[in-house]
Design an enzyme around this catalytic site. Structure first.
Site, PDB file in Angstrom:
ATOM      1  N   GLY A   1      39.314  41.554  49.766  1.00 37.57           N
ATOM      2  CA  GLY A   1      40.672  41.279  49.327  1.00 37.57           C
ATOM      3  C   GLY A   1      41.621  42.358  49.791  1.00 37.57           C
TER       4      GLY A   1
ATOM      5  N   GLY B   1      40.269  45.846  49.380  1.00 41.65           N
ATOM      6  CA  GLY B   1      38.991  46.127  50.017  1.00 41.65           C
ATOM      7  C   GLY B   1      37.932  45.151  49.542  1.00 41.65           C
ATOM      8  N   TRP B   2      36.681  45.512  49.753  1.00 40.40           N
ATOM      9  CA  TRP B   2      35.565  44.625  49.452  1.00 40.40           C
ATOM     10  C   TRP B   2      35.198  44.636  47.970  1.00 40.40           C
ATOM     11  CZ3 TRP B   2      32.937  41.233  52.510  1.00 40.40           C
ATOM     12  CH2 TRP B   2      33.195  41.283  53.884  1.00 40.40           C
TER      13      TRP B   2
ATOM     14  N   ASP C   1      48.250  39.147  40.172  1.00 38.25           N
ATOM     15  CA  ASP C   1      47.742  38.578  41.431  1.00 38.25           C
ATOM     16  C   ASP C   1      47.156  37.193  41.173  1.00 38.25           C
ATOM     17  OD1 ASP C   1      47.143  38.336  44.118  1.00 38.25           O
ATOM     18  OD2 ASP C   1      45.262  39.453  43.983  1.00 38.25           O
TER      19      ASP C   1
END
Length: 371
Positions: A77, A80-81, A189
């Protein structure tokens, strides 16, 4: 940590999904038939990028509540991972989600006090945060939030879907969002990839972007196409109004497969060209109010959005993939979707196919092409 070199395993990030974390420009793209590099320098702003996983499979991480062994990268994302892992005490499967952005703790880190609030929350429909761990990433120390693993399918995998399913999904997200707001927090988000439909209904995922109401200082990590127009440098920042905007955008994207990232990042497609919207002016009115460019003209909160959405929902027959029902303790606010008539049934993909027309042609939930 395990000595296995991070970045050597895990699913490759598709080239079309590689973007610079600093300027959002495309990076790692191939040319002349050659694959693009997974790491390098952004040609737009000069920042270094690396889309490979930065934790090795088998890495042992220690939290306050348990020990965790990294199994595999899960998805990459904005920060990061994330990874799947196993608890050392009982072998339970969990998800590790990165809290810092690629530039370190200043880039949207979840502050200690917000983390403590999240760890204490037990809200139906909100993925449970159970611990925080620190790890040595490729570029330095990182913090990761340990989340329960929830079985099911994210809604982005089954869009577009019929209006009944789309409305049920966003209504199912309202109670956990409202609970966050009551605790002085924003999810920040919300999008179809962070909503999961499973045997227990809708679950809101990914708590790494959670922030305090009124926070005007922290960087904003969110998903393009679901970010309210007032969220920009010098603007008022995320708020309950921007959560309403994200709910409206999520509903629109679940209903119709349009270019919500570039051409329609802040506006809806023309209803005249989308049959599922053209035929229901009340549905259009719901979307238009929720995604109004002026925050003051949107619904005053997610529960007000839910009230109007429920009235629109009554026009459609019950979804054949679930039961239209409220969660216990919801006080009539929002609904959950129980997948199948029997609780043992697994998640069902609905409306995701594009059998008619060329691959990639924008279509609405009825399969009709969008001009």
């Amino acid at each position: 940590m395990n000595s296995t070199d991070p970045g050597t395993s895990g699913p490759p990030v598709p080239e079309q999904a590689r973007f610079c974390a600093r300027c959002d420009g495309p990076v790692g793209r191939g040319r002349s038939g050659r694959p693009g590099p997974e790491r390098g320098t952004c040609p737009w702003c000069g920042a270094a990028y690396d889309v490979r996983p930065d934790l090795a499979a088998g890495a042992e991480l220690v939290g306050r509540a348990d020990r965790y062994r990294v199994e595999a990268p899960l998805v990459r994302g904005a920060r990061g991972w994330s990874y799947t892992a196993r608890c050392g005490s009982d072998g339970a499967l969990v998800v590790l989600g990165r809290l810092e952005g690629p530039d370190g703790p200043a880039a949207g880190a979840l502050a200690v006090e917000e983390t403590e609030v999240l760890l204490a929350l037990d809200v139906p429909g909100l993925v449970h945060a159970r611990d925080v761990v620190h790890a040595d990433g490729r570029d330095g120390a990182v913090r990761l939030l340990v989340l329960d693993h929830v079985p099911g399918e994210v809604l982005s995998a089954s869009r577009p879907c019929p209006p009944a399913e789309a409305l049920d999904a966003v209504l199912g997200a309202v109670p956990p969002l409202a609970a966050l707001h009551r605790h002085g927090l924003l999810h920040a988000d919300l999008n179809p990839s962070n909503l999961l439909r499973g045997p227990g209904g809708i679950t809101v995922l990914d708590l790494g972007s959670v922030r305090r109401l009124g926070d005007r200082e922290s960087d904003v990590w969110a998903t393009t196409g679901f970010v309210a127009p007032e969220i920009h440098p010098g603007g008022p920042g995320p708020s309950v109004a921007s959560e309403v905007f994200a709910l409206g955008r999520t509903l629109a994207v679940l209903l119709a497969d349009f270019d919500h990232v570039r051409n329609h990042a802040l506006r809806l497609p023309d209803p005249a060209g989308v049959p599922v919207l053209r035929d229901d002016p009340d549905l259009v009115a719901l979307l238009a109010r929720a995604t109004d460019p002026d925050p003051a003209r949107r619904h005053p909160g997610v529960e007000a959005f839910a009230g109007e959405a429920r009235r629109v929902r009554t026009r459609y027959p019950a979804s054949d993939t679930g039961i239209y029902t409220a969660r216990p303790g919801d006080s009539g606010v929002g609904v959950g979707v129980l997948v199948g008539a029997h609780p043992d049934n697994g998640p069902t993909r609905r409306g995701g196919g594009r059998s008619a027309g060329a691959a990639g042609d924008p279509r609405d939930a009825r399969g009709a092409p969008i001009p």
